[in-house]
Enzyme design. Structure first.
Site, PDB file in Angstrom:
ATOM      1  CB  ALA B  73      14.508  -8.955   3.449  1.00 52.50           C
ATOM      2  CD  GLU B  90       9.382  -6.135   5.818  1.00 51.84           C
ATOM      3  OE1 GLU B  90       9.525  -6.770   6.615  1.00 51.84           O
ATOM      4  OE2 GLU B  90       8.235  -6.032   5.570  1.00 51.84           O
ATOM      5  CD  GLU B  94      12.094  -9.049   9.014  1.00 55.09           C
ATOM      6  OE1 GLU B  94      13.271  -9.440   8.830  1.00 55.09           O
ATOM      7  OE2 GLU B  94      10.894  -9.315   8.097  1.00 55.09           O
ATOM      8  N   GLY B 113      16.207 -16.331 -13.726  1.00 58.60           N
ATOM      9  CA  GLY B 113      15.750 -17.425 -14.489  1.00 58.60           C
ATOM     10  C   GLY B 113      14.193 -17.389 -14.566  1.00 58.60           C
ATOM     11  CD  GLU B 138      -2.525 -13.315  13.600  1.00 55.75           C
ATOM     12  OE1 GLU B 138      -2.688 -13.705  12.653  1.00 55.75           O
ATOM     13  OE2 GLU B 138      -3.034 -13.320  14.754  1.00 55.75           O
ATOM     14  CD  GLU B 140       7.347 -11.562   9.004  1.00 54.18           C
ATOM     15  OE1 GLU B 140       8.357 -11.614   7.773  1.00 54.18           O
ATOM     16  OE2 GLU B 140       7.100 -10.343   9.670  1.00 54.18           O
TER      17      GLU B 140
END
Lengths: 179, 179
Positions: B73, B90, B94, B113, B138, B140
């Protein structure tokens, strides 16, 4: 993989959260920044009445600018409040119902990228209406709706439920039914 | 039921969000305050490989102080980026996988909320590994894991999945399977 805190600075706070800006040391030794909300945690409840209706509540949600159909839910009064007590209070305040059968399902994190908020999910079975429920917060304006299981399936099928915690509880309930 | 904006003030901003403090007029004419995050939106993807494995990624999540097992994600590069493009990027960054079968499921709000964030949920069917995927950000650090459907059922049964968007996609997938 752990990221170590190099420094931590509170940059904002309000009644329900604090915002932090932390410098962290990544596993590759580089420095990065993490901005995140510290939140007391919350509880969300799927209420099922004694005649097998599912109760959902509708309220205006200012951040997304629209009315939203949701399970009753609310944040803990403070960090130490028990989630079960919080769940019972929110169920009574938002729906006027109570139960002695509040079943814990799971603790979920809705927003791991920038908030430490968790939501403890409960299913409240055999809910009954009471005559004089606790009043809800003054700035809340909530309508309650009662659905059969088939009506809930239709709400899901037509993408009319868009609130994360509400979908999680309804999907869990349907999966349990199909077992 | 609508709450009208009386005044709006930006009190903080960083790379991925802005924080606002608004005065609002409630339907009962009283004044209240709403503090909320403005977020560009995000996409989350449940990737299924050509041999029917489900790909999940593990990464350290600083706000909750632990490693977390999630679907791939990420947030949109800007407000105008198409969610489908974001989802494809993504997925590739990933997991090193791509697909031409990216199916939109629903738009959900994880945090009504105090955030306007939405997450567009996709299922990516028939994903294949590619040799030279785009590099991830970088800061991650992500590990990929491949699960059979039975292994995923066990992860859910034992409450090992606690990330909201991940549970939403996995429960949706299982409900679809049981139809």
């Amino acid at each position: 993989m752990k990221e170590k805190t190099k420094s931590s600075k509170k940059v904002y706070e309000c009644s329900f959260m604090e915002l932090y800006e932390d410098q962290v040391i990544l596993s590759n030794k580089k420095i990065s920044e993490r901005v995140y909300v510290k939140h007391p945690g919350a509880a969300a409840i799927l209420p099922i009445t004694t005649d097998h209706k599912i109760i959902l509540v509708k309220q205006y949600r200012y951040p997304i600018g629209m009315e939203n159909l949701e399970v009753p839910a609310g944040k803990k009064d403070d960090l130490n409040e028990d989630s079960l007590l919080c769940a019972k209070r929110e169920l009574e305040e938002e729906t006027g119902h109570i139960t002695s059968e509040m079943i814990f399902i799971n603790r979920i994190y809705p927003c791991v990228g920038y908030s430490n908020e968790y939501i403890d999910l409960f299913i409240a079975k055999n809910c009954v209406k009471i005559d004089h429920p606790k009043a809800m917060d003054e700035d809340e304006n909530i309508e309650t709706f009662f659905y059969t299981i088939d009506e809930v399936k239709m709400l899901l099928k037509t993408n009319q439920i868009n609130d994360g915690k509400t979908l999680l509880l309804l999907q869990h309930y349907l999966l349990d039914e199909l077992k």
